[in-house]
Design a protein around this motif. Structure first.
Motif, mmCIF file in Angstrom:
data_model
loop_
_atom_site.group_PDB
_atom_site.id
_atom_site.type_symbol
_atom_site.label_atom_id
_atom_site.label_comp_id
_atom_site.label_asym_id
_atom_site.label_seq_id
_atom_site.Cartn_x
_atom_site.Cartn_y
_atom_site.Cartn_z
ATOM 1 N N MET A 1 39.895 32.589 59.671
ATOM 2 C CA MET A 1 40.511 32.062 58.465
ATOM 3 C C MET A 1 42.012 31.902 58.714
ATOM 4 O O MET A 1 42.652 32.771 59.251
ATOM 5 C CB MET A 1 40.262 33.032 57.299
ATOM 6 C CG MET A 1 40.836 32.561 55.983
ATOM 7 S SD MET A 1 40.596 33.733 54.629
ATOM 8 C CE MET A 1 38.970 33.272 54.129
ATOM 9 N N THR A 2 42.556 30.752 58.344
ATOM 10 C CA THR A 2 43.978 30.519 58.519
ATOM 11 C C THR A 2 44.761 31.194 57.402
ATOM 12 O O THR A 2 44.237 31.424 56.309
ATOM 13 C CB THR A 2 44.296 29.004 58.511
ATOM 14 O OG1 THR A 2 43.894 28.455 57.271
ATOM 15 C CG2 THR A 2 43.582 28.301 59.652
ATOM 16 N N GLU A 3 46.012 31.473 57.704
ATOM 17 C CA GLU A 3 46.857 32.157 56.716
ATOM 18 C C GLU A 3 47.127 31.227 55.539
ATOM 19 O O GLU A 3 47.468 30.067 55.703
ATOM 20 C CB GLU A 3 48.177 32.579 57.363
ATOM 21 C CG GLU A 3 49.039 33.384 56.436
ATOM 22 C CD GLU A 3 50.292 33.909 57.120
ATOM 23 O OE1 GLU A 3 51.338 33.922 56.457
ATOM 24 O OE2 GLU A 3 50.204 34.299 58.293
ATOM 25 N N ARG A 4 46.966 31.773 54.352
ATOM 26 C CA ARG A 4 47.161 31.006 53.122
ATOM 27 C C ARG A 4 48.625 31.049 52.707
ATOM 28 O O ARG A 4 49.316 32.029 52.919
ATOM 29 C CB ARG A 4 46.323 31.616 51.991
ATOM 30 C CG ARG A 4 44.844 31.781 52.268
ATOM 31 C CD ARG A 4 44.030 30.544 51.949
ATOM 32 N NE ARG A 4 44.204 30.040 50.625
ATOM 33 C CZ ARG A 4 43.510 30.423 49.558
ATOM 34 N NH1 ARG A 4 42.582 31.344 49.666
ATOM 35 N NH2 ARG A 4 43.728 29.881 48.379
ATOM 36 N N LYS A 5 49.064 29.985 52.065
ATOM 37 C CA LYS A 5 50.406 29.967 51.496
ATOM 38 C C LYS A 5 50.439 30.933 50.326
ATOM 39 O O LYS A 5 49.436 31.136 49.632
ATOM 40 C CB LYS A 5 50.771 28.563 51.022
ATOM 41 C CG LYS A 5 50.989 27.588 52.145
ATOM 42 C CD LYS A 5 51.466 26.256 51.615
ATOM 43 C CE LYS A 5 51.725 25.303 52.755
ATOM 44 N NZ LYS A 5 52.187 24.006 52.271
ATOM 45 N N THR A 6 51.593 31.524 50.084
ATOM 46 C CA THR A 6 51.747 32.498 49.010
ATOM 47 C C THR A 6 51.366 31.896 47.659
ATOM 48 O O THR A 6 50.705 32.550 46.856
ATOM 49 C CB THR A 6 53.194 33.033 48.971
ATOM 50 O OG1 THR A 6 53.493 33.584 50.254
ATOM 51 C CG2 THR A 6 53.372 34.095 47.915
ATOM 52 N N LEU A 10 48.520 33.332 45.217
ATOM 53 C CA LEU A 10 48.854 33.704 43.850
ATOM 54 C C LEU A 10 47.929 33.002 42.856
ATOM 55 O O LEU A 10 47.442 33.613 41.911
ATOM 56 C CB LEU A 10 50.320 33.378 43.553
ATOM 57 C CG LEU A 10 50.830 33.732 42.164
ATOM 58 C CD1 LEU A 10 50.704 35.225 41.894
ATOM 59 C CD2 LEU A 10 52.279 33.294 42.011
ATOM 60 N N ASN A 11 47.662 31.736 43.095
ATOM 61 C CA ASN A 11 46.762 30.973 42.230
ATOM 62 C C ASN A 11 45.354 31.578 42.243
ATOM 63 O O ASN A 11 44.726 31.715 41.195
ATOM 64 C CB ASN A 11 46.734 29.505 42.660
ATOM 65 C CG ASN A 11 45.951 28.652 41.695
ATOM 66 O OD1 ASN A 11 46.163 28.710 40.486
ATOM 67 N ND2 ASN A 11 45.032 27.850 42.226
ATOM 68 N N GLU A 12 44.857 31.928 43.412
ATOM 69 C CA GLU A 12 43.526 32.539 43.525
ATOM 70 C C GLU A 12 43.470 33.874 42.768
ATOM 71 O O GLU A 12 42.497 34.159 42.077
ATOM 72 C CB GLU A 12 43.154 32.767 44.992
ATOM 73 C CG GLU A 12 42.906 31.505 45.766
ATOM 74 C CD GLU A 12 41.686 30.752 45.296
ATOM 75 O OE1 GLU A 12 40.669 31.389 44.949
ATOM 76 O OE2 GLU A 12 41.745 29.510 45.267
ATOM 77 N N ILE A 13 44.509 34.670 42.896
ATOM 78 C CA ILE A 13 44.547 35.981 42.237
ATOM 79 C C ILE A 13 44.566 35.818 40.716
ATOM 80 O O ILE A 13 43.831 36.486 40.001
ATOM 81 C CB ILE A 13 45.751 36.813 42.727
ATOM 82 C CG1 ILE A 13 45.568 37.177 44.207
ATOM 83 C CG2 ILE A 13 45.943 38.062 41.878
ATOM 84 C CD1 ILE A 13 46.812 37.742 44.865
ATOM 85 N N THR A 14 45.402 34.924 40.231
ATOM 86 C CA THR A 14 45.537 34.771 38.776
ATOM 87 C C THR A 14 44.315 34.140 38.134
ATOM 88 O O THR A 14 44.088 34.311 36.943
ATOM 89 C CB THR A 14 46.796 33.962 38.402
ATOM 90 O OG1 THR A 14 46.732 32.679 39.027
ATOM 91 C CG2 THR A 14 48.059 34.695 38.812
ATOM 92 N N ALA A 19 38.777 41.724 40.238
ATOM 93 C CA ALA A 19 39.565 42.163 41.395
ATOM 94 C C ALA A 19 38.738 42.128 42.679
ATOM 95 O O ALA A 19 39.258 41.774 43.743
ATOM 96 C CB ALA A 19 40.121 43.561 41.157
ATOM 97 N N ASP A 20 37.458 42.491 42.591
ATOM 98 C CA ASP A 20 36.612 42.488 43.783
ATOM 99 C C ASP A 20 36.563 41.112 44.441
ATOM 100 O O ASP A 20 36.536 40.996 45.663
ATOM 101 C CB ASP A 20 35.180 42.932 43.449
ATOM 102 C CG ASP A 20 35.070 44.420 43.197
ATOM 103 O OD1 ASP A 20 36.006 45.160 43.584
ATOM 104 O OD2 ASP A 20 34.054 44.852 42.629
ATOM 105 N N GLU A 26 40.166 37.501 50.010
ATOM 106 C CA GLU A 26 41.520 37.286 50.535
ATOM 107 C C GLU A 26 42.042 38.449 51.380
ATOM 108 O O GLU A 26 43.223 38.487 51.711
ATOM 109 C CB GLU A 26 42.489 37.017 49.374
ATOM 110 C CG GLU A 26 42.096 35.875 48.473
ATOM 111 C CD GLU A 26 42.034 34.528 49.187
ATOM 112 O OE1 GLU A 26 42.662 34.367 50.251
ATOM 113 O OE2 GLU A 26 41.345 33.629 48.666
ATOM 114 N N ALA A 27 41.198 39.362 51.754
ATOM 115 C CA ALA A 27 41.637 40.566 52.485
ATOM 116 C C ALA A 27 42.467 40.233 53.714
ATOM 117 O O ALA A 27 43.458 40.912 54.014
ATOM 118 C CB ALA A 27 40.429 41.416 52.864
ATOM 119 N N SER A 28 42.113 39.188 54.428
ATOM 120 C CA SER A 28 42.845 38.844 55.655
ATOM 121 C C SER A 28 44.230 38.262 55.371
ATOM 122 O O SER A 28 45.051 38.152 56.278
ATOM 123 C CB SER A 28 42.035 37.857 56.489
ATOM 124 O OG SER A 28 41.898 36.631 55.796
#
Length: 144
Positions: A1-6, A10-14, A19-20, A26-28
């Protein structure tokens, strides 16, 4: 998996339903800060020795060597002191702060602003401490 932009992360988290979901997916992409690794890396980059850096940072070798060995985690003030020990520029100092898990120097904070000024003027740690003390803001070394 390539590194995601911040911003993407942030969009994925919100927008996650739980939380799981993002903790697993996104653990990596999460950063784990190991100050000792970065300090050792800086020794090589700056062609310095631990003893010279610690002396310039006003940190005792007993405690300082534990920072480089990963046995102790330095505070933000001690990381800044080490930055002076390495004779870092403002950009390098902010990179070091971020890479060790601390906030970059913030121009709207008066303590940080004086450190930014001192770095721009190429002050050493002692002269920077004098400047901070003159403005009633304590010192960097007081935490050491």
């Amino acid at each position: 998996m390539t590194e995601r932009k911040t911003e993407e992360l942030l969009n994925e988290i919100t927008h996650a339903k739980g939380a799981d979901q993002f903790m697993t997916d996104e653990a990596s992409n999460f950063v784990h800060f190991e100050p000792a690794e970065y300090l050792v890396e800086l020794l090589q980059i700056k062609h310095q020795t631990r003893s010279k850096v610690l002396q310039a940072a006003n940190i005792s070798t007993g405690i300082g060597y534990q920072y480089f060995d990963g046995k102790r985690r330095p505070s933000r003030a001690r990381i800044i002191a080490l930055g002076f020990g390495f004779q870092l520029t403002l950009a390098e100092m902010n990179t070091m702060l971020k890479r060790t898990g601390f906030a970059a120097l913030y121009a709207k904070d008066e303590w940080d602003a004086l450190i930014i000024f001192a770095l721009a003027q190429h002050y050493d740690l002692n002269k920077t401490d004098e400047l901070l003390y003159e403005y009633g803001l304590g010192t960097i070394s007081a935490d050491n």
